[in-house]
Design an enzyme around this catalytic site. Structure first.
Site, PDB file in Angstrom:
ATOM      1  N   ASP A 290      37.109  40.751  39.612  1.00  0.00           N
ATOM      2  CA  ASP A 290      37.278  40.258  40.963  1.00  0.00           C
ATOM      3  C   ASP A 290      38.383  41.088  41.611  1.00  0.00           C
ATOM      4  O   ASP A 290      39.141  41.784  40.934  1.00  0.00           O
ATOM      5  CB  ASP A 290      37.626  38.765  40.949  1.00  0.00           C
ATOM      6  CG  ASP A 290      37.239  38.068  42.241  1.00  0.00           C
ATOM      7  OD1 ASP A 290      37.088  38.746  43.276  1.00  0.00           O
ATOM      8  OD2 ASP A 290      37.103  36.825  42.232  1.00  0.00           O
ATOM      9  N   TRP A 291      38.506  41.006  42.915  1.00  0.00           N
ATOM     10  CA  TRP A 291      39.398  41.898  43.662  1.00  0.00           C
ATOM     11  C   TRP A 291      40.864  41.550  43.374  1.00  0.00           C
ATOM     12  O   TRP A 291      41.348  40.508  43.783  1.00  0.00           O
ATOM     13  CB  TRP A 291      39.069  41.804  45.144  1.00  0.00           C
ATOM     14  CG  TRP A 291      38.015  42.773  45.584  1.00  0.00           C
ATOM     15  CD1 TRP A 291      38.106  43.655  46.622  1.00  0.00           C
ATOM     16  CD2 TRP A 291      36.716  43.009  45.010  1.00  0.00           C
ATOM     17  NE1 TRP A 291      36.954  44.413  46.719  1.00  0.00           N
ATOM     18  CE2 TRP A 291      36.086  44.044  45.753  1.00  0.00           C
ATOM     19  CE3 TRP A 291      36.026  42.460  43.932  1.00  0.00           C
ATOM     20  CZ2 TRP A 291      34.816  44.531  45.456  1.00  0.00           C
ATOM     21  CZ3 TRP A 291      34.761  42.934  43.625  1.00  0.00           C
ATOM     22  CH2 TRP A 291      34.166  43.959  44.381  1.00  0.00           C
TER      23      TRP A 291
END
Length: 870
Positions: A290-291
């Site tokens: 995920d970012w």
């Protein structure tokens, strides 16, 4: 790679989560832990559905330099190019940058694309075909925009707590319904030519405290993200289940989560990624962070992470755990060469599996601006050109969206006022019926609750090409029918509302909502997760007032899950209640179709409508409970969430899981069971091949210096190259120089053949292939006893019989169209997995000796028929 962060690596056998009290700090010995699991499994060249893609990927990757392999694995940085995430290109071989982009309901931040119903609304159709068609349409639109990987569908959160902010992005609180939604969506997306990304793996069940930086912004001083503490049995029987279905469907990528699991970050948790995902479930695609969910370099690499998104350690720092540092880690022997080979191989195999070629249309939009011309490299403001071609990818998807939203609308109550038949006077009440005065996209990432609610907020949203409000759609129908029509599109005009709905011949339709979304946006104190289960903007008072003034009041709910209806649902003046979920761009048309009977409702609730918030059991942790350390969220309820919890507690419900009414009636009869000839279960045996490597590479650091003569350096762009032959300076890591033996767990760099787990599939992604053998086929007759054609959703539930098992669990379903007076046979199947429990000692699925009873009914609490399985 920071040695101080390596303690986050530890993963292994998932232990039972301890019970914690909200004290200042929890003693370390009482905190749930994961032990290490290494090495990271490499791809299986003979895995079902992947063999051809493997050959293509091996041929491609064997031609790459080390720098090119690293380029494939590392994002170019936040705002580095046009998509929310991209990895570096390999122009020498004709591969353009791969584009990773949101979202689970359509393309985010673009134009001329569709805004689809939420996963939850789609699950309410209980229709496999519609799930697939929605996935195909979203994949088609993404491909048309030049997107390589669409960041969905969602099985995490599954909906442990009803207040969970992103529950609407997923499908259902039930693992089987969610798993089918995942599999159908993955198949649809990838058949359309876009790689699907199943997310968020795993235990990502609340927004509060999911990231430390985000939490600091809300005034909470915590040092680490929350830990979801999940025991082994619960992990397998609930949270892992739908991901197994996605893997079995051939999903190309999986996104690991922000949160920790048993105090090990999801994107470097070797138990989750190496053991459960790649070994036991045989996942052949690539794991994407995920970012900003990556916290280490070499540690995350050997723990099973394959792609770093968006590439920088924090947005717009220009620093990366990978990029240059991953190149150095291979050169100095910290990360084995085969691990980077395997990362690149998995990424390319997913591309070849879905697309069959490296040829892709150009990316024709920019997430960062709607301007036609601008810089390709947004943060650097360089590469000025046409970056938005405004390509219309919608095709005829509006009609599909309308169909899904209508068929996903659950009729909860109807005392005879529906369907509407040219009513004399319609009065529509409530802000949720009208348009946002700032336009349907008037709030960034839909971070507000103004006007009718078509979707929640956050990165899981899409841009509306238009939004049909209920007010406009119902007015058009009233004009067509010759009905009188008026509306009051506010919740705060009691005098005007009373004057309107108190008139003679009024059918009052009240629209109310509740909203939720992702944690980086705070809407009225709701930091992603809902603060409560009540309606927003005085909605409950609005319903109670209107129903006190009008004896024919219909209520329509747009919500991200259950709300408490206890104070008014049984009011006799409220003649109908409908849950319309989050319907997307055709909202008004879809609800009109149901209200007027153009669509006979057959949707079923994908969650339970309880009487109190406390009846749901598991709740959101709203305040840190571990001093300044990681908040501890204990999943002590085990598999008992939603209807399983209500059944265990014997709690009354307003409307149970799987419940929904129709405009016709059905009768269930004649249940039968047939046992298959499936053989005895045998554990998987044997070993993998040794880790493959694809050629030598230079160990001369000068060969990896930035090639300034070939292309210019772009500000904050993440490269695989070095800026100096001084390795320590190039790494920007004060701990550089430590060897793998000094900080990596044992076996982290092993490359010899590894034994298969007994529960693994060997060549079969999704686990031991015998888990999916059909053990029983169950049939029942469903008769339409009414006067109009309708659709019915018969559901198969199973009692596993053990003292620690839920009362019943959903195992199969279908949506059947039946003419008046006609009988149709419902056929359901039970697989070995359906009949099994996870044995924590054997580390495998086992069918217990307890009596198994199958039920066929119209909801989890209306089980018309039953039969014992011999």
């Amino acid at each position: 790679m920071k040695a101080s962060a390596l303690s986050c690596l530890l993963g292994g056998t998932l232990v039972a989560a301890a019970t914690f009290n909200p004290v200042d700090k929890i003693h370390k010995r009482d905190v749930a832990k994961s032990d290490p699991y290494y090495p990271s499994p490499w791809m299986n060249p003979e895995a079902d559905g992947w063999a051809e893609a493997y050959i293509q990927a091996k041929d491609f990757v064997s031609q790459l330099t080390l720098a090119e392999k690293v380029n494939l694995t590392t994002g170019v940085g936040w705002q580095g190019e046009q998509c929310v995430g991209q990895v570096g290109a390999i122009p020498r071989l004709g591969l353009r940058s791969l584009c990773m982009h949101d979202a689970p309901i359509g393309v985010r931040g673009s134009d001329y694309n569709s805004a689809f119903p939420s996963g939850q609304t789609t699950a309410a159709t209980w229709d496999r075909v519609l799930m697939y068609r929605r996935g195909f349409a979203m994949g088609s639109e993404a491909k048309g925009k030049g997107i390589t990987v669409l960041l969905g569908p969602v099985a995490g959160p599954i909906g442990r707590s009803p207040e969970g902010g992103r529950n609407w992005e997923g499908f259902s609180v039930d693992p089987v319904l969610t798993g089918i939604g995942m599999a159908q969506t993955v198949s649809g997306m990838q058949d359309a030519g876009t790689i699907a990304c199943a997310k968020h793996f795993v235990g990502n069940e609340q927004e509060n405290f999911r990231q430390t930086g985000e939490s600091h912004g809300y005034g909470y001083d915590i040092a680490e993200s929350l830990s979801s503490n999940i025991d082994d049995k619960t992990m397998h029987e609930l949270y892992l289940w739908p991901f197994a279905d996605a893997i079995r469907a051939g999903v190309g990528s999986i996104m690991c989560s922000y949160t920790q699991v048993n105090n090990s970050y999801g994107c470097q948790n070797s138990k989750l990624l190496n053991n459960l995902l790649k070994d036991e479930l045989g996942f052949q695609g690539f794991v994407m962070s995920d970012w900003q969910a990556q916290h280490t370099g070499a540690a995350s690499a050997v723990a099973g992470l394959d792609m770093s998104m968006p590439g920088d350690t924090e947005f717009n720092t220009g620093l990366s755990y990978w990029g240059t540092n991953l190149t150095l880690a291979v050169l100095n022997g910290t990360v084995p060469a085969y691990r980077v080979d395997d990362m690149a191989l998995r990424i390319m195999a997913a591309l070849f599996k879905v697309r069959g070629t490296i040829d892709m249309d150009p990316i024709n939009f920019s997430f960062w601006t709607s301007d036609t011309y601008g810089p390709v490299h947004w943060v650097a403001q360089e590469g000025y050109q046409e970056i938005n071609s405004h390509v219309d990818v919608r095709e005829d998807h509006g009609s599909l969206i309308r169909e899904i939203a209508a068929k996903g609308t659950v009729l909860l109550k109807n005392t005879g006022s529906l369907p509407l038949k040219k009513p004399k006077f319609i009065a529509v009440i409530g802000e949720d019926a009208g348009s946002n005065p700032n336009g349907p996209n008037g709030c960034s990432d839909h971070g507000c609750d103004d006007g009718t609610l078509g979707m929640g907020w956050g990165s899981g949203t899409a841009t509306f090409p238009y939004l049909v409000s209920p007010d406009s759609a119902l007015q058009a129908r009233a004009i067509q029918d010759g009905s009188r029509y008026e509306s009051v599109l506010t919740n705060y005009a009691p005098d005007k509302t009373k004057a309107l709905v108190s008139q003679a011949n009024v059918t009052a339709i009240v629209f109310v909502n509740a909203d939720s979304g992702e944690g980086y946006i705070n809407v009225d104190g709701n930091m992603g997760d809902r603060k409560n289960l009540t309606l927003w903007k005085n909605g409950d008072d609005l319903v109670k007032n209107v129903s006190s003034w009008c004896d024919n009041t219909i209520v329509v709910l747009h919500t991200p899950g259950p709300v408490l209806l206890t104070e008014w649902y049984d009011n006799p003046n409220i003649t109908a209640i409908l849950w319309a979920g989050m319907p997307g761009q055709e909202s008004g048309n879809s609800i009109a179709d149901v209200l007027y009977g153009n669509v006979n409702p057959a949707a079923r609730s994908p969650f339970t409508w309880g009487k109190t918030r406390e009846d749901y059991g598991a709740d959101i942790l709203y305040k840190p409970n571990n001093g300044g350390d990681a908040p501890q969220v204990d999943f002590t309820e085990g598999v008992f969430i939603d209807y399983r919890q209500f059944d265990k507690a014997g709690a009354e419900v307003l409307y149970e899981f799987g419940y929904g009414l129709s405009y016709t009636t059905f009768e269930y009869s004649n249940i039968k069971v047939e046992k298959s000839g499936a053989g005895k279960y045998t554990p998987t045996v044997g070993k993998t091949d040794a880790a493959p490597t694809f050629g030598n590479y230079s160990e001369d650091l000068s060969d990896y210096l930035f090639p300034k003569d070939e292309f210019p350096y772009i500000y904050q762009y993440i490269y695989p190259y070095l800026n100096t032959t001084d390795a320590k300076k190039a790494s920007a890591d004060p701990h550089y120089g430590q060897t793998a033996e000094e900080f990596l767990p044992p076996h982290a760099t092993d490359s010899d053949a590894q034994p298969y787990l007994r529960s693994s599939g060997g060549n079969s992604p999704g686990g031991n292939r015998q888990l999916y053998d059909i053990m029983y086929t169950i049939t029942a007759d469903i008769t339409n006893t009414g006067s109009i054609v309708g659709e019915e959703v018969p559901q198969l539930y199973l009692s596993l019989g053990g003292p620690d098992d839920p009362k019943v669990v959903l195992r199969d379903f279908d949506r059947l169209r039946i003419d008046p007076g006609q009988t149709t046979q419902f056929t359901a199947r039970l697989t070995r997995r359906d009949l099994s429990n996870w044995d924590t000692e054997a580390q495998d699925w086992v069918i217990s000796d307890h009596k198994k009873i199958a039920y066929v009914g119209r909801s989890s609490r209306k089980l018309d028929l039953q039969i014992e399985l011999a």
